[in-house]
Design a protein around this motif. Sequence first.
Motif, PDB file in Angstrom:
ATOM      1  N   TRP A  41       1.608   6.558  -7.039  1.00 45.66           N
ATOM      2  CA  TRP A  41       2.166   7.495  -5.853  1.00 45.66           C
ATOM      3  C   TRP A  41       3.434   7.435  -6.011  1.00 45.66           C
ATOM      4  O   TRP A  41       4.337   8.314  -5.192  1.00 45.66           O
ATOM      5  CB  TRP A  41       1.542   7.208  -4.529  1.00 45.66           C
ATOM      6  N   ALA A  51       0.445   4.216  -0.593  1.00 37.71           N
ATOM      7  CA  ALA A  51      -0.186   5.338  -0.184  1.00 37.71           C
ATOM      8  C   ALA A  51      -0.141   5.323   1.395  1.00 37.71           C
ATOM      9  O   ALA A  51       0.149   6.574   2.012  1.00 37.71           O
ATOM     10  CB  ALA A  51      -1.703   5.605  -0.367  1.00 37.71           C
ATOM     11  N   GLN A  90       5.248  11.125  -6.619  1.00 40.44           N
ATOM     12  CA  GLN A  90       4.974  11.784  -5.382  1.00 40.44           C
ATOM     13  C   GLN A  90       5.757  11.782  -4.262  1.00 40.44           C
ATOM     14  O   GLN A  90       6.417  12.382  -3.558  1.00 40.44           O
ATOM     15  CB  GLN A  90       3.467  11.847  -5.084  1.00 40.44           C
ATOM     16  N   LEU A 125       4.989  11.190   5.786  1.00 42.49           N
ATOM     17  CA  LEU A 125       4.899  12.667   5.694  1.00 42.49           C
ATOM     18  C   LEU A 125       4.399  12.779   7.209  1.00 42.49           C
ATOM     19  O   LEU A 125       4.657  13.951   7.494  1.00 42.49           O
ATOM     20  CB  LEU A 125       3.549  12.935   4.804  1.00 42.49           C
ATOM     21  N   VAL A 126       3.732  12.104   7.816  1.00 39.51           N
ATOM     22  CA  VAL A 126       3.208  12.400   9.315  1.00 39.51           C
ATOM     23  C   VAL A 126       4.757  12.434  10.189  1.00 39.51           C
ATOM     24  O   VAL A 126       4.895  13.169  11.040  1.00 39.51           O
ATOM     25  CB  VAL A 126       2.431  11.330   9.906  1.00 39.51           C
ATOM     26  N   LEU A 164       3.619   6.373   2.099  1.00 37.42           N
ATOM     27  CA  LEU A 164       3.897   7.734   1.777  1.00 37.42           C
ATOM     28  C   LEU A 164       3.258   8.487   2.871  1.00 37.42           C
ATOM     29  O   LEU A 164       4.091   9.484   3.639  1.00 37.42           O
ATOM     30  CB  LEU A 164       3.316   7.995   0.435  1.00 37.42           C
ATOM     31  N   ASN A 165       1.845   8.303   3.446  1.00 38.02           N
ATOM     32  CA  ASN A 165       1.481   8.986   4.563  1.00 38.02           C
ATOM     33  C   ASN A 165       2.191   8.824   6.098  1.00 38.02           C
ATOM     34  O   ASN A 165       2.300   9.882   6.401  1.00 38.02           O
ATOM     35  CB  ASN A 165      -0.231   8.757   4.339  1.00 38.02           C
ATOM     36  N   ALA A 214       8.928  13.695  -2.601  1.00 40.90           N
ATOM     37  CA  ALA A 214       8.764  13.891  -1.066  1.00 40.90           C
ATOM     38  C   ALA A 214      10.159  13.526  -0.222  1.00 40.90           C
ATOM     39  O   ALA A 214      10.691  14.173   0.581  1.00 40.90           O
ATOM     40  CB  ALA A 214       7.736  12.820  -0.128  1.00 40.90           C
ATOM     41  N   LEU A 244       0.898  -1.272  -0.029  1.00 40.41           N
ATOM     42  CA  LEU A 244       0.091   0.030   0.028  1.00 40.41           C
ATOM     43  C   LEU A 244       0.843   1.135   0.097  1.00 40.41           C
ATOM     44  O   LEU A 244       1.415   1.662   0.951  1.00 40.41           O
ATOM     45  CB  LEU A 244      -1.021   0.150   1.222  1.00 40.41           C
TER      46      LEU A 244
END
Lengths: 133, 333
Positions: free
Chosen positions: B320, B288, B323, B295-296, B291-292, B327, B286
């Motif tokens: 993704w 996403a 992206q 980012l957090v 990545l999330n 990042a 997964l």
Amino acid sequence: MMKKICRFLSPLLIAALVLGSLPVVAASQPTPGATLISTEEALSAESGQTHRERIHTILAREDVQEQLVAQGVDPAEVEARVAALSDAEAAQMADQLEELPAGASVVGALFAVFVILLVTDILGLTNVFPFTR
Amino acid sequence: MLTSRIRYVENARAEGVLVWHKQLWRMPGLRVTGLCLLLLLMSGCAATPQLAETTQQRLPERLLLDDIPFHGQRDYQCGPAALAMVLNAQGVDVSVDTLIPQVFLPSREGSVQPEMLATVRRHGRIPFVIEGNLDTLLTEIAAGQPVVVMQNLSLPAWPLWHYAVAIGFDLEASEMILHSGMEPQRVESFRRFDATWARSHRWALVTLPPGKLPETIGEDAAIEATTAWERLQGAKPSLPAWTALVERFPDSAMGHFALGNARHAVGDDAGAIHAFERAVANDPNLAAGWLNLGLVYQAQGENHQARQAMQRAADLPGRWQTQAEQALESLSQ
């Protein structure tokens, strides 16, 4: 004359609509380091929705607003109604509102239809007439 | 002489019958009737639907949710009336008159399914479309949920679409009990009910407050319903819904991912990290989720962990990847 004007205006209108919707599409693409990937975006990617289809669903909402007004919905209510739809539902409404079944339509009151439905009611296949139970 | 006369009469009679037949066949109404009866004979009659044995053992013989308020429909407004019944049963104080301008389509003289769902959302309840069969329907009723069903009371060629609220059943008598039209607690045989319900592909709707899930809902349907609700109502009220969802489906990567997003949106980054970690543990592909998570971590100032997570996202081909690479770059700057 009218045709000419239309021919001239249509491409302009299309271009204006597409351009007008671009910022919305761009906004849904999070900039790295700032916004997280939303659940809706991740789901649409999981379901194999292409970028183009996503633009289509975003455009669909405006389309549905117009259709609802045309169907006699109070314009003051339309925005709230469309806002409550999911992307998929908005797309479905935009594409096939006419074909969607609407609860509580009326049967065409043809005599032949009446007879058939009476028979099917008695057979227990339909439920049009209350007295056949 | 006599025989010829008789023959003449017979001929005339035969001709007459023939003419009459032809005329009959020319009458459009009757032609349709004949065709339809033929079709009916060909398609066979609807049989009484059978319940799975496991369902039958779990369910009580008879059950009636007798505390569901009834609203008689006016004109063609069975949609708003059905919604008022299930929403009132949930403690949502809303009248049919309030619902009519929200869901009714005047020129169609009816209400369409997507807008039925949308209206439930506006009143703070999550609309779940459950799998359509008699087993799931009766299971939901037995769990105490009134279910909005869509029926075509007529034949497909001349549809008479109708929303009713299923509130009970009697297994021995093979009967459904519904609040329908002008009639509270209407009794319909399973056979007739299922024949009319099948024409809407057995559409069935359960409405619940966030934090509760229908007995029979599947993972994907639950995620879809909750995502659409969150879109309208926002992250904070959706938190209990996502929490309930990952409790019911602990292996759901998407469920944990969505919970992480909702927690992040309300400022609970520690909780978000925990949820995203569960998400990628359930589904290491997964992107996403990775990545999330990165980012957090980055927002928390944990650059080492952020880089690790983003690297996992950048390694996965797909939507993704670019992206994630960006990042990573912004992290090293």
